[in-house]
Design an enzyme around this catalytic site. Structure first.
Site, PDB file in Angstrom:
ATOM      1  CG  ASP A  63      15.367  -4.258  -8.029  1.00  0.00           C
ATOM      2  OD1 ASP A  63      14.369  -4.624  -7.336  1.00  0.00           O
ATOM      3  OD2 ASP A  63      15.012  -3.668  -9.158  1.00  0.00           O
ATOM      4  N   GLY A  83       5.008   1.925 -12.387  1.00  0.00           N
ATOM      5  CA  GLY A  83       3.750   1.743 -11.383  1.00  0.00           C
ATOM      6  C   GLY A  83       3.341   0.236 -11.669  1.00  0.00           C
ATOM      7  CB  SER A  87       9.707  -0.207 -12.465  1.00  0.00           C
ATOM      8  OG  SER A  87       9.249  -0.957 -11.520  1.00  0.00           O
ATOM      9  CD1 TRP A  88       3.700   0.473 -16.020  1.00  0.00           C
ATOM     10  CD2 TRP A  88       3.322  -1.513 -16.205  1.00  0.00           C
ATOM     11  NE1 TRP A  88       2.888   0.312 -16.960  1.00  0.00           N
ATOM     12  CE2 TRP A  88       2.722  -0.939 -17.291  1.00  0.00           C
ATOM     13  CE3 TRP A  88       3.666  -3.232 -16.249  1.00  0.00           C
ATOM     14  CZ2 TRP A  88       1.823  -1.914 -18.152  1.00  0.00           C
ATOM     15  CZ3 TRP A  88       2.662  -3.853 -17.079  1.00  0.00           C
ATOM     16  CH2 TRP A  88       1.927  -3.216 -18.034  1.00  0.00           C
ATOM     17  CG  HIS A  99      12.705  -1.560  -7.913  1.00  0.00           C
ATOM     18  ND1 HIS A  99      12.816  -2.035  -9.070  1.00  0.00           N
ATOM     19  CD2 HIS A  99      11.585  -0.646  -8.004  1.00  0.00           C
ATOM     20  CE1 HIS A  99      11.736  -2.030 -10.021  1.00  0.00           C
ATOM     21  NE2 HIS A  99      10.944  -1.020  -9.400  1.00  0.00           N
TER      22      HIS A  99
END
Length: 319
Positions: free
Chosen positions: A271, A43, A115-116, A299
């Protein structure tokens, strides 16, 4: 989906009181006596998966999942304008992870997330390396301002029509300035209709960035209910407009603190939102990490990427 095991549902769940008005939802799956592993969602603000897991050996792993502050089942929810976002920073989340570890009586755990989630994993591991057994990261990001500048402005060179719509989602006098800060202000607007529209405009851009990936999934970001959209974008804009409260290059600069922790980094060649350069730089700075660049993935991942991550999880289960 690269499934190895039959679906495994939680055997335990609860809420962790942080002492400042936040309650963090968590759940445990697998074997209570198994090797501890923490799944860290992306996120920020996406929330933990709600589906049963099929990736972890339920006889060998004790898997912990949690919803980071203000999203998923944690309270207060960021869709509520009364939720105090000043109590949601990278350090707050690192402290929540450590508080959860102590609460569950875990000595060391494997960290997994992308990711985050990879930024949060790296921040936690660099502060608490003695509590981390291994790290498995698909889709590496460190949330440098250079990375968010690429995602929310630079990538517009490839999708100019979609980026124009993203830019035009903020007031005209802010379109040539800090778009992330402008969206963060919109997400604090007391008018829910304003917040809903800003969230929709943000997520339409996120969807556009991954639209041409191999194995891309249409609507990957916007396919959530409206409250979840508002929470996701409010939290993202809050974190990214503040550089995640990290010094530029901090997580790469301090990668030496991960010495002795085996890591597997898995990143899609295509990505667009998080170019592979960051994964490459981290692999060079962290001698105990192995980088796998996946040629058929962006991604959003691919079956090849999933199997590579699963192989790392399998490799570490008996370590």
């Amino acid at each position: 989906m690269a499934d190895l095991y039959a679906p495994t549902s939680p055997y335990d769940s609860g809420f962790l009181d942080t002492g400042d008005g936040n309650r963090i939802y968590y759940e445990q799956l697998g074997n209570p006596e198994g090797k501890p592993a923490l799944n860290v969602h992306g996120g920020p603000g996406a929330g933990a998966p709600r589906r049963p897991t099929r990736a972890w050996d339920p006889e060998r792993y004790r898997v912990v999942r949690f919803d980071q502050r203000n999203c998923g089942r944690s309270t207060p929810h960021a869709s509520d304008p009364a939720a105090d976002m000043s109590l949601n920073t990278t350090q707050h989340l690192v402290d929540d992870m450590e508080r959860l570890r102590v609460h569950l009586g875990i000595d060391k755990w494997l960290l997994n997330g992308g990711s985050w989630g990879s930024t949060l994993i790296l921040a936690y591991a660099q502060q608490h390396p003695e509590r981390v057994s291994e790290i498995v990261i698909p889709a590496v990001t460190t949330t440098r301002r250079a990375e968010t500048e690429w995602l929310y402005r630079g990538a517009g060179r490839f999708y100019p029509e979609a980026w124009d719509r993203f830019r035009d989602g903020v007031p005209a006098d802010e379109r040539d300035g800090d778009l992330l800060a402008a969206y963060a202000r919109l997400m604090e607007n007391p008018d829910r209709a304003v917040r809903e529209q800003a969230a929709a405009d943000w997520l339409a851009w996120e969807d556009a960035v991954i639209s041409d990936e191999p194995n891309g999934v249409p609507g990957m970001y916007s396919d959530r209910d409206v409250d979840a959209q508002i929470a996701f974008v409010r939290i993202c804009a809050h974190f990214f407009s503040n550089g995640a409260w990290l010094e530029e290059d901090q997580l790469l600069r301090d990668a030496h603190k991960l010495a002795g922790i085996p890591g597997v980094l898995v990143h899609g060649r295509h990505d667009m939102g998080c170019p592979v350069q960051t994964a490459w730089e981290l692999a060079k700075a962290w001698p105990d990490a192995r980088l796998h660049i996946i040629e058929d993935s962006g991604h959003g991942g691919s079956e090849t990427m999933q199997w590579t991550v699963r192989a790392a999880i399998e490799e570490f289960k008996d370590r």
